[in-house]
Design a protein around this motif. Structure first.
Motif, mmCIF file in Angstrom:
data_model
loop_
_atom_site.group_PDB
_atom_site.id
_atom_site.type_symbol
_atom_site.label_atom_id
_atom_site.label_comp_id
_atom_site.label_asym_id
_atom_site.label_seq_id
_atom_site.Cartn_x
_atom_site.Cartn_y
_atom_site.Cartn_z
ATOM 1 N N HIS A 220 20.805 28.923 54.817
ATOM 2 C CA HIS A 220 20.678 29.356 53.428
ATOM 3 C C HIS A 220 20.749 28.175 52.471
ATOM 4 O O HIS A 220 21.198 27.094 52.828
ATOM 5 N N ARG A 221 20.293 28.430 51.238
ATOM 6 C CA ARG A 221 20.312 27.400 50.212
ATOM 7 C C ARG A 221 20.275 28.032 48.827
ATOM 8 O O ARG A 221 20.015 29.230 48.673
ATOM 9 N N LEU B 260 17.387 36.539 47.041
ATOM 10 C CA LEU B 260 18.225 37.474 46.318
ATOM 11 C C LEU B 260 18.215 37.176 44.824
ATOM 12 O O LEU B 260 18.257 36.012 44.416
ATOM 13 N N SER B 261 18.186 38.226 44.026
ATOM 14 C CA SER B 261 18.356 38.095 42.580
ATOM 15 C C SER B 261 19.785 38.527 42.265
ATOM 16 O O SER B 261 20.098 39.724 42.246
ATOM 17 N N LEU B 262 20.667 37.567 42.042
ATOM 18 C CA LEU B 262 22.075 37.839 41.797
ATOM 19 C C LEU B 262 22.396 37.742 40.308
ATOM 20 O O LEU B 262 21.778 36.965 39.579
ATOM 21 N N GLY C 106 17.765 28.263 40.723
ATOM 22 C CA GLY C 106 19.055 28.683 41.253
ATOM 23 C C GLY C 106 18.994 29.962 42.058
ATOM 24 O O GLY C 106 19.923 30.762 42.042
ATOM 25 N N VAL C 107 17.907 30.152 42.796
ATOM 26 C CA VAL C 107 17.720 31.365 43.598
ATOM 27 C C VAL C 107 18.391 31.194 44.960
ATOM 28 O O VAL C 107 18.248 30.147 45.603
ATOM 29 N N MET D 277 30.645 35.152 44.714
ATOM 30 C CA MET D 277 30.402 35.890 43.480
ATOM 31 C C MET D 277 29.804 34.936 42.451
ATOM 32 O O MET D 277 30.407 33.899 42.119
ATOM 33 N N LEU D 278 28.619 35.262 41.971
ATOM 34 C CA LEU D 278 28.019 34.485 40.896
ATOM 35 C C LEU D 278 28.848 34.692 39.642
ATOM 36 O O LEU D 278 29.178 35.826 39.282
#
Length: 288
Positions: free
Chosen positions: A232-233, A215-217, A181-182, A172-173
């Motif tokens: 992932h990164r 993803l745009s979180l 920070g993507v 969870m962001l």
């Protein structure tokens, strides 16, 4: 479901959008069905605005308060978080070295009353996550440091390409960076029976753009992710605001504890539990 079992969900989750206090209800079934479909397709599902709007600033502030307790250590790593001098073939992607600049706050430094800790240990939340992943049950990561942690990515730092030790990751962001920070990932780039080294190497060398999703979180979004099989990164953060994300680590198998090497990388220390688990056999034969 008893009142105590539903209390955390009712207090923390935006139940108008995700009516998860009732596991037998239509809202629960709808949320699970959507998450399952997305996870089957590409190993990732996002439930936007999962946390109640009025709690998002509290969520941010609680995590920001413990962020200074993170273990900071810029170091060189590979995508498998195994020793850099491991005996690997010349073209193996594990020989490609990256700089890791993110930091982690360990579970033993996150207050039990914090929103993220209450969610992580909620049996009803765990049941929901298990059903989304199509599991009969799941288990909290037995690792006393890595079970729940806060990932801190400071300005001009990033979290390079890697695989997770545990099969299923929930995150969870909690604080968004101004730019950068993507979250980028390569859905199911490997499986329990195949490392798929060619595609992994292509991504690491910048030649595998076709394999990368982004993803745009937003703060309060819940992300379900099969991180053991998807490379992932988090891209480098820019601006004056660090990126914070809570990581809720669950496993299909009980008793999973991180390796000595990886635990030292992430937290700068190991505990007796890590020493006792050294050399334990994994549920698959993948590199860590």
């Amino acid at each position: 479901m008893s009142a105590p079992g539903a209390r955390v969900i009712e207090q923390v989750v935006d139940t108008a959008r995700y009516p998860l206090a009732d596991p037998a209800g239509a809202g629960w079934r709808a949320a699970v069905s959507l998450a399952r479909a997305e996870l089957r397709q590409d190993g990732c599902s996002v439930l936007p605005d999962f946390v109640r709007p009025e709690l998002r600033e509290t969520l941010r502030a609680e995590c920001a308060a413990v962020a200074p307790l993170a273990h900071y250590d810029v170091e060189l790593v590979n995508a498998y978080n195994i020793p850099l001098d491991a005996d690997l073939p010349e073209e193996h992607p594990g020989r490609l070295i990256m700089e890791r600049g993110n930091a982690f706050v360990a579970r033993d430094r996150i207050p039990a009353e914090a929103i993220i800790h209450r969610l992580y240990t909620s049996e009803l939340f765990q049941r929901f996550v298990a059903e989304c992943f199509e599991l009969d049950a799941l288990h909290e990561f037995a690792d006393p440091l890595a079970g729940l942690c806060l990932n801190v990515v400071s300005p001009e730092k990033g979290h390079p390409w890697h695989f997770d030790t545990n099969e299923f990751t929930v995150s969870m962001l909690t604080q968004q960076s101004r730019t950068g920070g993507v979250f980028e990932y390569c859905p199911n780039i490997r499986s329990a029976g195949s490392e798929n080294l060619a595609d992994v190497r292509a991504v690491l060398t910048g030649e595998g753009e076709r394999l990368v999703n982004r993803l745009s979180l937003r703060p309060g979004d819940l992300q379900l992710f099969k991180g053991r099989y998807s490379l992932h990164r988090v891209t480098p953060v820019h601006g004056d605001t660090a990126r914070h994300s809570a990581i809720f680590a669950y496993s299909e198998r009980p008793g999973v504890i991180g390796s000595l090497e990886r635990t030292r990388q992430l937290f700068g220390r190991v505990l007796p539990e890590h020493l006792a688990a050294a050399g334990a056999v994994r549920g698959d034969e993948l590199l860590d």
